[in-house]
Design a protein around this motif. Structure first.
Motif, PDB file in Angstrom:
ATOM      1  N   PRO A 163      64.839  86.214  48.433  1.00  0.00           N
ATOM      2  CA  PRO A 163      64.788  87.820  48.099  1.00  0.00           C
ATOM      3  C   PRO A 163      64.561  87.278  47.014  1.00  0.00           C
ATOM      4  O   PRO A 163      64.363  88.159  45.757  1.00  0.00           O
ATOM      5  CB  PRO A 163      65.357  88.638  48.224  1.00  0.00           C
ATOM      6  N   THR A 164      65.527  86.111  45.563  1.00  0.00           N
ATOM      7  CA  THR A 164      65.682  86.092  44.498  1.00  0.00           C
ATOM      8  C   THR A 164      64.527  84.900  43.775  1.00  0.00           C
ATOM      9  O   THR A 164      64.234  84.744  42.762  1.00  0.00           O
ATOM     10  CB  THR A 164      66.834  85.115  44.322  1.00  0.00           C
ATOM     11  N   LEU A 165      63.918  84.040  44.727  1.00  0.00           N
ATOM     12  CA  LEU A 165      62.659  82.765  43.998  1.00  0.00           C
ATOM     13  C   LEU A 165      61.555  83.189  44.222  1.00  0.00           C
ATOM     14  O   LEU A 165      60.585  82.734  43.838  1.00  0.00           O
ATOM     15  CB  LEU A 165      62.965  81.579  44.209  1.00  0.00           C
ATOM     16  N   ALA A 166      61.342  84.017  44.860  1.00  0.00           N
ATOM     17  CA  ALA A 166      59.559  84.493  45.335  1.00  0.00           C
ATOM     18  C   ALA A 166      58.794  85.120  44.419  1.00  0.00           C
ATOM     19  O   ALA A 166      57.771  84.602  44.340  1.00  0.00           O
ATOM     20  CB  ALA A 166      60.134  86.113  46.609  1.00  0.00           C
ATOM     21  N   SER A 180      58.731  82.061  41.613  1.00  0.00           N
ATOM     22  CA  SER A 180      57.676  81.615  42.328  1.00  0.00           C
ATOM     23  C   SER A 180      55.859  81.620  41.805  1.00  0.00           C
ATOM     24  O   SER A 180      55.561  80.798  41.904  1.00  0.00           O
ATOM     25  CB  SER A 180      58.246  80.832  43.545  1.00  0.00           C
ATOM     26  N   ILE A 181      56.088  83.003  42.250  1.00  0.00           N
ATOM     27  CA  ILE A 181      54.740  83.216  41.795  1.00  0.00           C
ATOM     28  C   ILE A 181      54.569  83.670  40.455  1.00  0.00           C
ATOM     29  O   ILE A 181      53.293  83.202  39.582  1.00  0.00           O
ATOM     30  CB  ILE A 181      54.591  85.174  42.139  1.00  0.00           C
ATOM     31  N   ALA A 182      55.507  83.799  39.443  1.00  0.00           N
ATOM     32  CA  ALA A 182      54.985  83.421  38.185  1.00  0.00           C
ATOM     33  C   ALA A 182      55.094  82.410  37.393  1.00  0.00           C
ATOM     34  O   ALA A 182      54.056  81.857  36.718  1.00  0.00           O
ATOM     35  CB  ALA A 182      56.692  83.841  36.984  1.00  0.00           C
ATOM     36  N   LEU A 183      56.115  81.189  38.412  1.00  0.00           N
ATOM     37  CA  LEU A 183      55.239  79.523  37.923  1.00  0.00           C
ATOM     38  C   LEU A 183      54.091  79.557  37.946  1.00  0.00           C
ATOM     39  O   LEU A 183      52.895  78.328  37.501  1.00  0.00           O
ATOM     40  CB  LEU A 183      56.296  79.236  38.965  1.00  0.00           C
ATOM     41  N   THR A 184      53.688  79.297  39.313  1.00  0.00           N
ATOM     42  CA  THR A 184      51.978  79.589  40.120  1.00  0.00           C
ATOM     43  C   THR A 184      51.086  79.788  38.635  1.00  0.00           C
ATOM     44  O   THR A 184      50.234  79.587  38.264  1.00  0.00           O
ATOM     45  CB  THR A 184      51.791  80.107  40.687  1.00  0.00           C
ATOM     46  N   THR A 185      51.271  81.450  38.366  1.00  0.00           N
ATOM     47  CA  THR A 185      50.421  82.065  37.497  1.00  0.00           C
ATOM     48  C   THR A 185      50.620  81.170  36.423  1.00  0.00           C
ATOM     49  O   THR A 185      49.475  80.715  34.983  1.00  0.00           O
ATOM     50  CB  THR A 185      51.542  83.327  36.940  1.00  0.00           C
ATOM     51  N   ARG A 187      60.069  93.142  47.324  1.00  0.00           N
ATOM     52  CA  ARG A 187      60.544  92.320  45.989  1.00  0.00           C
ATOM     53  C   ARG A 187      59.508  91.274  45.207  1.00  0.00           C
ATOM     54  O   ARG A 187      59.489  91.517  43.839  1.00  0.00           O
ATOM     55  CB  ARG A 187      61.652  90.877  46.289  1.00  0.00           C
ATOM     56  N   THR A 188      58.651  91.115  46.120  1.00  0.00           N
ATOM     57  CA  THR A 188      57.025  91.294  45.284  1.00  0.00           C
ATOM     58  C   THR A 188      56.670  91.679  44.998  1.00  0.00           C
ATOM     59  O   THR A 188      54.873  91.146  45.021  1.00  0.00           O
ATOM     60  CB  THR A 188      56.617  89.375  45.595  1.00  0.00           C
ATOM     61  N   ARG A 189      56.551  93.280  45.198  1.00  0.00           N
ATOM     62  CA  ARG A 189      54.745  94.035  46.208  1.00  0.00           C
ATOM     63  C   ARG A 189      54.608  94.635  44.127  1.00  0.00           C
ATOM     64  O   ARG A 189      55.589  94.997  43.274  1.00  0.00           O
ATOM     65  CB  ARG A 189      55.029  95.208  46.509  1.00  0.00           C
ATOM     66  N   THR A 190      53.279  94.008  43.466  1.00  0.00           N
ATOM     67  CA  THR A 190      52.998  94.677  42.139  1.00  0.00           C
ATOM     68  C   THR A 190      52.652  96.430  43.039  1.00  0.00           C
ATOM     69  O   THR A 190      52.246  96.600  43.735  1.00  0.00           O
ATOM     70  CB  THR A 190      52.601  93.874  41.786  1.00  0.00           C
ATOM     71  N   LEU A 191      52.243  96.609  41.017  1.00  0.00           N
ATOM     72  CA  LEU A 191      52.284  98.078  41.082  1.00  0.00           C
ATOM     73  C   LEU A 191      49.975  97.603  41.664  1.00  0.00           C
ATOM     74  O   LEU A 191      50.304  98.681  42.545  1.00  0.00           O
ATOM     75  CB  LEU A 191      52.087  98.461  39.973  1.00  0.00           C
TER      76      LEU A 191
END
Length: 296
Positions: A158-161, A164-169, A248-252
């Protein structure tokens, strides 16, 4: 030349200007102006994706959006992602540009290496990082086993997901802003650095008083481009976590996509798109205003 001749010449110049402007104006109106107002019209309807059901409901979609808890959750997730990526991407791109700027075969190779990730598609990037971050057979699993720690499920945490997506980006998108900074650095007159060297100025002093003021407009450009781009995050979250865990990572943009193409509620999805547009416009105008204040 008489007044009538001057008037006729000005009219011919204006006519020529309109003729040259016409192709762009037609394309602009067709692909930007018309879709904008068409979308605004759709947002005022209960508009299904399939079939011919169209019912005017006024501002009801916007009222539903205001009371939609999932919508506000996705807005919060998107703002969190933007806060993670925009300043970090800008700073990292600037540091890399400063590191590889100049002559030399090694720096040329490094520029190509850092820019190379930007040409990959989102599906390739997410596949690579899903393999790296997987808790089952990811590339980090041997490292965790080596130090005797249970592998971390980054994409399911829940906290690292989201980080992790930000790091990928960051890994994927740093190449373009780095290239913009390299172009800006190449436009700084070398005489300024020569004068600073004669004055025995430190590297920090040169960076603060010469480099950053000279590329401030490029910094503003990069920030605006990153704000606009990162607000539209979709592929990374959709392919790596499907919006989980627990939204937790569902974006607009992902929620807009699901509402339109999964639930067939095109009118409501269009209303949320205008909400996203207002968010992007607001943050962009704020950034431009702050940039203009810095020029005063």
């Amino acid at each position: 030349m008489s007044t009538s001749s001057l008037t006729a010449a000005r009219r011919l110049d204006a006519l020529a200007a309109y003729i040259f402007l016409a192709p762009f104006a037609v394309i602009y109106a067709t692909f930007l102006v018309y879709p904008f107002f068409k979308g605004l019209w759709i947002s005022l309807h209960d508009w299904e994706l399939a079939g011919n059901y169209r019912k005017y409901i006024g501002l009801l979609n916007y009222e539903d959006m205001w009371s939609d808890t999932i919508f506000w959750k996705t807005v919060g997730n998107t703002l969190t992602f933007v806060a993670m990526t925009v300043p970090t991407m800008t700073a990292l791109a600037l540091v890399l540009a400063l590191a590889v700027f100049g002559q030399g075969r090694l720096k040329g190779v490094l520029r190509s290496v850092f820019f190379m990730s930007s040409v990959f598609s989102v599906s390739v990037v997410t596949l690579i990082w899903s393999m790296v971050l997987s808790a089952d057979n990811g590339l980090l699993v041997p490292l965790f086993n080596l130090i005797g720690v249970k592998p971390v499920n980054f994409l399911g945490h829940p906290t690292l997901a989201m980080p992790s997506i930000a790091l990928t980006t960051l890994w994927w998108g740093v190449g373009l802003p780095m290239a913009l900074f390299l172009a800006a650095l190449s436009q700084i007159p070398p005489e300024l650095y020569e004068a600073a060297e004669l004055d025995h100025a430190s590297r920090f002093s040169v960076l603060k008083n010469i480099t950053l003021p000279s590329i401030r407009h490029t910094v503003l450009l990069v920030l605006v481009l990153q704000i606009v781009g990162q607000f539209q995050i979709f592929g990374q979250a959709h392919l790596m976590t499907q919006g989980g865990p627990a939204n937790r990572t569902r974006t607009l943009v992902q929620y807009i996509y699901e509402t339109s193409f999964r639930d067939w509620q095109v009118g409501y999805a269009t209303a949320m798109s205008f909400g996203l547009f207002i968010l992007m416009l607001g943050f962009t105008m704020l950034q431009l205003w702050l940039g203009r204040r810095g020029d005063e």
